[in-house]
Design a protein around this motif. Structure first.
Motif, PDB file in Angstrom:
ATOM      1  N   GLU A 169       0.813  -1.220   0.000  1.00 13.27           N
ATOM      2  CA  GLU A 169       0.000   0.000   0.000  1.00 13.27           C
ATOM      3  C   GLU A 169       0.842   1.263   0.000  1.00 13.27           C
ATOM      4  OE1 GLU A 169      -2.413  -0.069   3.476  1.00 13.27           O
ATOM      5  OE2 GLU A 169      -0.726  -0.078   4.887  1.00 13.27           O
ATOM      6  N   ARG A 170       2.087   1.167   0.475  1.00 13.10           N
ATOM      7  CA  ARG A 170       2.996   2.309   0.493  1.00 13.10           C
ATOM      8  C   ARG A 170       3.850   2.341  -0.773  1.00 13.10           C
ATOM      9  NH1 ARG A 170       1.806   6.659   3.602  1.00 13.10           N
ATOM     10  NH2 ARG A 170       1.542   6.127   5.807  1.00 13.10           N
ATOM     11  N   SER A 171       3.203   2.261  -1.910  1.00 12.12           N
ATOM     12  CA  SER A 171       3.913   2.311  -3.184  1.00 12.12           C
ATOM     13  C   SER A 171       4.018   3.756  -3.661  1.00 12.12           C
ATOM     14  CB  SER A 171       3.176   1.480  -4.243  1.00 12.12           C
ATOM     15  OG  SER A 171       3.225   0.104  -3.939  1.00 12.12           O
ATOM     16  N   MET A 172       5.058   4.025  -4.447  1.00 12.92           N
ATOM     17  CA  MET A 172       5.253   5.364  -5.012  1.00 12.92           C
ATOM     18  C   MET A 172       5.354   5.247  -6.524  1.00 12.92           C
ATOM     19  SD  MET A 172       8.264   8.146  -4.169  1.00 12.92           S
ATOM     20  CE  MET A 172       8.347   9.737  -5.012  1.00 12.92           C
ATOM     21  N   PHE A 173       4.610   6.101  -7.231  1.00 14.29           N
ATOM     22  CA  PHE A 173       4.596   6.094  -8.693  1.00 14.29           C
ATOM     23  C   PHE A 173       5.043   7.457  -9.210  1.00 14.29           C
ATOM     24  CE2 PHE A 173       1.442   3.123  -7.126  1.00 14.29           C
ATOM     25  CZ  PHE A 173       1.724   1.965  -7.844  1.00 14.29           C
ATOM     26  N   ILE A 174       6.054   7.445 -10.067  1.00 13.66           N
ATOM     27  CA  ILE A 174       6.591   8.678 -10.635  1.00 13.66           C
ATOM     28  C   ILE A 174       6.351   8.670 -12.138  1.00 13.66           C
ATOM     29  CG2 ILE A 174       8.660  10.085 -10.986  1.00 13.66           C
ATOM     30  CD1 ILE A 174       9.840   8.696  -8.473  1.00 13.66           C
ATOM     31  N   PHE A 175       5.650   9.676 -12.626  1.00 15.49           N
ATOM     32  CA  PHE A 175       5.373   9.806 -14.053  1.00 15.49           C
ATOM     33  C   PHE A 175       6.209  10.962 -14.603  1.00 15.49           C
ATOM     34  CE2 PHE A 175       1.754   7.636 -12.312  1.00 15.49           C
ATOM     35  CZ  PHE A 175       1.357   6.747 -13.306  1.00 15.49           C
ATOM     36  N   ASP A 176       7.250  10.618 -15.347  1.00 24.69           N
ATOM     37  CA  ASP A 176       8.153  11.638 -15.899  1.00 24.69           C
ATOM     38  C   ASP A 176       7.716  12.022 -17.312  1.00 24.69           C
ATOM     39  OD1 ASP A 176      10.218  13.404 -16.049  1.00 24.69           O
ATOM     40  OD2 ASP A 176      11.807  11.906 -16.167  1.00 24.69           O
ATOM     41  N   GLU A 177       8.036  13.264 -17.685  1.00 26.80           N
ATOM     42  CA  GLU A 177       7.698  13.800 -19.013  1.00 26.80           C
ATOM     43  C   GLU A 177       6.193  13.790 -19.255  1.00 26.80           C
ATOM     44  OE1 GLU A 177      10.042  11.462 -21.758  1.00 26.80           O
ATOM     45  OE2 GLU A 177      11.778  12.761 -21.461  1.00 26.80           O
ATOM     46  N   MET A 178       5.448  14.239 -18.257  1.00 22.78           N
ATOM     47  CA  MET A 178       3.990  14.292 -18.398  1.00 22.78           C
ATOM     48  C   MET A 178       3.553  15.166 -19.572  1.00 22.78           C
ATOM     49  SD  MET A 178       2.033  12.484 -16.437  1.00 22.78           S
ATOM     50  CE  MET A 178       0.522  13.418 -16.598  1.00 22.78           C
ATOM     51  N   ASP A 179       4.394  16.134 -19.921  1.00 22.54           N
ATOM     52  CA  ASP A 179       4.060  17.011 -21.040  1.00 22.54           C
ATOM     53  C   ASP A 179       4.120  16.278 -22.378  1.00 22.54           C
ATOM     54  OD1 ASP A 179       6.769  17.140 -19.929  1.00 22.54           O
ATOM     55  OD2 ASP A 179       7.293  18.267 -21.728  1.00 22.54           O
ATOM     56  N   LYS A 180       4.675  15.070 -22.377  1.00 21.54           N
ATOM     57  CA  LYS A 180       4.761  14.275 -23.602  1.00 21.54           C
ATOM     58  C   LYS A 180       3.854  13.040 -23.561  1.00 21.54           C
ATOM     59  CE  LYS A 180       9.529  15.720 -24.526  1.00 21.54           C
ATOM     60  NZ  LYS A 180       9.661  16.609 -23.361  1.00 21.54           N
ATOM     61  N   MET A 181       3.078  12.907 -22.503  1.00 19.73           N
ATOM     62  CA  MET A 181       2.163  11.770 -22.387  1.00 19.73           C
ATOM     63  C   MET A 181       0.908  12.012 -23.231  1.00 19.73           C
ATOM     64  SD  MET A 181       0.363  10.138 -18.978  1.00 19.73           S
ATOM     65  CE  MET A 181       1.831   9.291 -18.417  1.00 19.73           C
ATOM     66  N   PRO A 182       0.380  10.989 -23.895  1.00 16.25           N
ATOM     67  CA  PRO A 182      -0.852  11.156 -24.672  1.00 16.25           C
ATOM     68  C   PRO A 182      -1.985  11.700 -23.803  1.00 16.25           C
ATOM     69  CG  PRO A 182       0.159   9.036 -25.154  1.00 16.25           C
ATOM     70  CD  PRO A 182       0.912   9.615 -23.999  1.00 16.25           C
ATOM     71  N   PRO A 183      -2.607  12.824 -24.189  1.00 16.09           N
ATOM     72  CA  PRO A 183      -3.710  13.387 -23.398  1.00 16.09           C
ATOM     73  C   PRO A 183      -4.817  12.357 -23.184  1.00 16.09           C
ATOM     74  CG  PRO A 183      -2.996  14.958 -25.063  1.00 16.09           C
ATOM     75  CD  PRO A 183      -2.293  13.660 -25.366  1.00 16.09           C
ATOM     76  N   GLY A 184      -5.348  12.294 -21.987  1.00 11.30           N
ATOM     77  CA  GLY A 184      -6.432  11.372 -21.670  1.00 11.30           C
ATOM     78  C   GLY A 184      -5.969  10.092 -21.009  1.00 11.30           C
ATOM     79  N   LEU A 185      -4.707   9.737 -21.190  1.00 13.68           N
ATOM     80  CA  LEU A 185      -4.206   8.478 -20.631  1.00 13.68           C
ATOM     81  C   LEU A 185      -4.216   8.493 -19.102  1.00 13.68           C
ATOM     82  CD1 LEU A 185      -2.865   5.715 -20.683  1.00 13.68           C
ATOM     83  CD2 LEU A 185      -0.673   6.844 -21.163  1.00 13.68           C
TER      84      LEU A 185
END
Length: 336
Positions: A169-185
């Motif tokens: 439950e103590r997991s960490m998620f890092i999403f890098d380059e969000m400005d390049k991620m497909p919108p809506g995903l």
């Protein structure tokens, strides 16, 4: 590291459980045999977690002082980000019953410290830091390259996050380059970020989600430039000077993974954290820190030269570094 008696106790436990203890002198094992054999199966998970990372306090424990020290001594020119991150993470990690996951959206020009701060957070929560199996990094240009496969990505992303949070439950998620991620995903994981006790039997309330993006950078730079032109110190910039404009800028940026995102619309992001463009004095600090990290004598004249060459915008004034401190590690060799 394990103490001597613990090493011997664990070795004996393994031998007894494997049946190899029969080769030992019976008298030397008689006392421990009853206890050890009884716990061969019951105690295995605990013993296993002594050597391998597990979702337990021995491996996941928040170091509040460590985070403060890292932000204070290693992050340069980011008074806003330091304060917001420290307060947000402290409040979340010290709450045994949070109502929702912690969701941070870090914005600013390249090289200003977004990835660096994410690493600091991980290092002060997980004993293994960024190498922890409970820290997961998604890079938009690597993991989500093809817009045509967005529906597949949505399914995979939900399954991946659900599986990992089910595991810890103590997991960490890092999403890098969000400005390049497909919108809506990213909207596909909205239920996991909302105020739900559980979603399909899984609680996400103790997880951390961090989005890193250059989106909104122009808005942040413009504010910093206005303060500079007015002769005001950058430390006078408050979150209220940026937060609303930043969230609107990111929401309306068609090239951003958060474009018209329900995460913003439904207020799922707890903090939009602005990272300001770096000035000469901040790049000097980066260069001096890098020299020290390499075991070199930190020469101020060298750091000054590095910083001078990094100042490149706006073109007329050249008061900010367009790449922040990002390439100092590779460029420093040319100066020393």
């Amino acid at each position: 590291p394990p103490s001597s008696w613990m090493k011997h106790a664990v070795l004996l436990w393994i031998l007894l459980c494997s049946g190899l203890a029969e080769a030992l002198e019976p008298i030397s094992t008689t006392i421990a045999a009853g206890i050890a054999l009884t716990g061969c199966f019951v105690g295995y998970p605990k013993i296993n977690c002594y050597f391998r990372e597990c979702c337990q306090p021995d491996w996941i424990s928040f170091n509040q002082t460590g985070l403060w020290v890292d932000l204070e001594r290693r992050l340069f020119g980011q008074h806003l980000a330091s304060r917001i991150i420290l307060k947000a993470v402290n409040r979340f990690m010290n709450n045994d019953n949070p109502k929702k996951p912690l969701v941070l959206s870090l914005h600013g020009p390249a090289g200003t410290g977004k990835n660096f701060v994410s690493k600091m957070i991980a290092d002060n929560i997980y004993k293994e830091g960024m190498d922890s199996k409970f820290v997961h990094v998604f890079i938009a240009t690597h993991h989500f390259q093809h817009v045509s496969q967005i529906e597949i990505y949505k399914t995979q992303l939900k399954q991946w996050i659900k599986g990992n949070v089910s595991n810890c439950e103590r997991s960490m998620f890092i999403f890098d380059e969000m400005d390049k991620m497909p919108p809506g995903l990213i909207d596909s994981i909205k239920p996991y970020l909302d105020y739900y006790d559980e979603v399909d039997g899984v609680s996400y309330r103790k997880a951390i989600f961090t989005f890193l993006s250059n989106a909104g950078g122009q808005c942040i730079v413009q504010t910093a430039l206005e303060f500079w032109k007015a002769g005001r110190d950058r430390e006078e910039i408050k979150l209220r000077d940026l937060e609303n404009a930043l969230s609107l800028s990111v929401f309306d940026d068609k090239s951003s993974g958060l474009w018209h995102s329900s995460l913003i619309e439904k207020h799922m992001v707890d903090f939009f954290v602005p990272f300001l463009p770096l000035e000469h004095k901040h790049v000097v600090q980066c260069a001096l820190a890098e020299m020290k990290a390499r075991g070199l004598k930190p020469y101020r004249c060298v750091a000054d030269q590095v910083a001078k060459d990094f100042m490149d915008f706006p073109k007329s004034e050249k008061i900010f570094s367009g790449k922040g401190c990002k390439t100092i590690v590779s460029k420093l060799d040319f100066y020393v």
